[in-house]
Every structure is written in structure tokens, then in C-alpha cells.
Design an enzyme around this catalytic site. Sequence first.
Site, PDB file in Angstrom:
ATOM      1  N   ASP A 102       6.000  -0.879   9.219  1.00  0.00           N
ATOM      2  CA  ASP A 102       5.253   0.352   9.468  1.00  0.00           C
ATOM      3  C   ASP A 102       3.860  -0.036   9.989  1.00  0.00           C
ATOM      4  OD1 ASP A 102       4.612   3.086   9.331  1.00  0.00           O
ATOM      5  OD2 ASP A 102       4.055   2.997   7.238  1.00  0.00           O
ATOM      6  N   LYS A 130       8.773   1.020  13.027  1.00  0.00           N
ATOM      7  CA  LYS A 130       7.966   2.192  13.429  1.00  0.00           C
ATOM      8  C   LYS A 130       6.827   1.675  14.293  1.00  0.00           C
ATOM      9  CE  LYS A 130       8.456   5.224   9.412  1.00  0.00           C
ATOM     10  NZ  LYS A 130       7.685   5.824   8.295  1.00  0.00           N
ATOM     11  N   PHE A 151       9.126  10.156   8.109  1.00  0.00           N
ATOM     12  CA  PHE A 151       9.403   9.511   6.832  1.00  0.00           C
ATOM     13  C   PHE A 151      10.908   9.491   6.582  1.00  0.00           C
ATOM     14  CE2 PHE A 151       9.542   8.676   2.314  1.00  0.00           C
ATOM     15  CZ  PHE A 151       8.633   7.641   2.237  1.00  0.00           C
ATOM     16  N   ASP A 158      13.119   4.400   0.017  1.00  0.00           N
ATOM     17  CA  ASP A 158      13.020   5.424  -1.019  1.00  0.00           C
ATOM     18  C   ASP A 158      11.902   6.420  -0.761  1.00  0.00           C
ATOM     19  OD1 ASP A 158      10.878   3.503  -1.572  1.00  0.00           O
ATOM     20  OD2 ASP A 158      10.580   4.648  -3.413  1.00  0.00           O
ATOM     21  N   ARG A 164      17.530   5.532  -2.335  1.00  0.00           N
ATOM     22  CA  ARG A 164      17.779   4.164  -1.836  1.00  0.00           C
ATOM     23  C   ARG A 164      19.263   3.917  -1.565  1.00  0.00           C
ATOM     24  NH1 ARG A 164      13.088   1.079  -2.336  1.00  0.00           N
ATOM     25  NH2 ARG A 164      11.806   1.466  -4.161  1.00  0.00           N
TER      26      ARG A 164
HETATM   27  P1  IMP Z   1       3.604  -1.637   5.961  1.00  0.00           P
HETATM   28  O1  IMP Z   1       4.315  -2.152   7.172  1.00  0.00           O
HETATM   29  O2  IMP Z   1       2.785  -2.665   5.261  1.00  0.00           O
HETATM   30  O3  IMP Z   1       2.814  -0.411   6.264  1.00  0.00           O
HETATM   31  O4  IMP Z   1       4.619  -1.165   4.878  1.00  0.00           O
HETATM   32  C1  IMP Z   1       5.964  -1.190   5.016  1.00  0.00           C
HETATM   33  C2  IMP Z   1       6.563  -0.640   3.736  1.00  0.00           C
HETATM   34  O5  IMP Z   1       6.195   0.724   3.561  1.00  0.00           O
HETATM   35  C3  IMP Z   1       8.058  -0.653   3.790  1.00  0.00           C
HETATM   36  O6  IMP Z   1       8.582  -1.843   3.245  1.00  0.00           O
HETATM   37  C4  IMP Z   1       8.431   0.556   2.954  1.00  0.00           C
HETATM   38  O7  IMP Z   1       8.533   0.190   1.601  1.00  0.00           O
HETATM   39  C5  IMP Z   1       7.264   1.500   3.108  1.00  0.00           C
HETATM   40  N1  IMP Z   1       7.576   2.539   4.103  1.00  0.00           N
HETATM   41  C6  IMP Z   1       7.049   2.668   5.330  1.00  0.00           C
HETATM   42  N2  IMP Z   1       7.582   3.706   5.987  1.00  0.00           N
HETATM   43  C7  IMP Z   1       8.495   4.242   5.153  1.00  0.00           C
HETATM   44  C8  IMP Z   1       9.408   5.353   5.277  1.00  0.00           C
HETATM   45  O8  IMP Z   1       9.521   6.062   6.288  1.00  0.00           O
HETATM   46  N3  IMP Z   1      10.204   5.583   4.196  1.00  0.00           N
HETATM   47  C9  IMP Z   1      10.142   4.829   3.060  1.00  0.00           C
HETATM   48  N4  IMP Z   1       9.318   3.801   2.915  1.00  0.00           N
HETATM   49  C10 IMP Z   1       8.491   3.496   3.953  1.00  0.00           C
END
Ligand code: IMP
Length: 179
Positions: A102, A130, A151, A158, A164
Amino acid sequence: MNANLERVLINETDLKKRIKEMAWEISKDYEGEELLVIGLLKGAVYFLTELTQAITVPTQIDFIKASSYGSGTVSSGKLNIQFDTSRNIAGKNVLVVDDVIDTGITLSEIKKLFDNRNAKSIKIAAMLDKKERRLVKVLPDYHGFVIPDEFVVGFGLDYDEDYRNLPYIGVLKREIYEK
Ligand code: IMP
Ligand code: MG
């Protein structure tokens, strides 16, 4: 379909087919090498089991629990390690796997951590990407699907620990997380 979903984004057949393709690509790239696949708990569990069963090079698995998220949908922007891998990773070809990339904060921090521990190589495999949400520069070496900024839940992902175990990826209804 689960009643709290707006729609199914990726169905079970397409998801599993794509994960198998990723496994073949990974197996080709690591030919003649050994692999240590490290999953980020808990989201990566379903993806990791599906992926590693189709990888054909000698493979071990391990897990780490670290996230930049609380129970909501907005990143706190800080990595928090709740528990660590069981074995030393020095000298290993590490493939970090996660459900979705993300902002990229979690995976870029994990990459630095494993680099400091002297892994032989470090690559990233993300089931979902994403792309437009990225805050830090990190590119997955392997990705399943690029998805829009919505989302999503299922196949490990989850909302407050629910959904999950859905065998597909779905978009959660806004009214569920905005209430
Ligand atoms: P980031 O890349 O550090 O922002 O975080 C990634 C983590 O955020 C993922 O491993 C998920 O646990 C959580 N996450 C990000 N987007 C989503 C979503 O759309 N649904 C559920 N969890 C998400
Ligand atoms: Mg996660």
C-alpha cells in the site's frame, strides 16, 4: 458473496491461477538456489501457502509480525515488530511476501531490517499492489494484481480481523468501515 461486500474484485479461480504463475516465475529466477520465504503475519498466510506449494526450488518458510497499521484503515506510518523470525537469515535468499503493498512503508522497513541481518539477497512478492498509494519508493519484484485505491478484504486481508478466510478478494462496503 459475503453480505458486507460491495463486489468481488478478484475471484478465487483468477487469484489462484495468477499465484501459480508467480510461483513459476519465482522458481525460474531462483533455479539452482535455495529460498527462504518470509511471510508477514497475518495477512500473508493464505498467499504464502498457495505460492510456496507451487514453487519448485528447495524452499523454507518463516514468519514475522510487523505492521504500520492499527485496527483501522489508515496507516500510522511507523513499523512495529510484534514478533520475529525463528531462524537466522544471514546468507539466505529471502523472499518477503505480503498480502498487499500500500504505502510501502512496512515492506521498505522490513527490507532494511533483513539487509542489516546480512541476507544474501532480498526480494519482495506482493499478492496485490495499490500502486497509486505509494509513499516510499519500493517496487515489488513480483506482484499478482495491481488494484485501485479501495479497501479490500479476503485471502488473508482483514478489516478488524474479519474476512481473512474468504477465498477471494472483495471490496468492503463503505458503510462497514465508516460507521
Ligand atoms: P503499507 O504498505 O506499509 O502501507 O501497509 C501494507 C499493509 O496494510 C498490508 O500488509 C495490510 O495489512 C494493510 N492494508 C493495506 N491496504 C489494505 C486493504 O485494502 N485491506 C486490508 N488491509 C490493507
Ligand atoms: Mg499486512
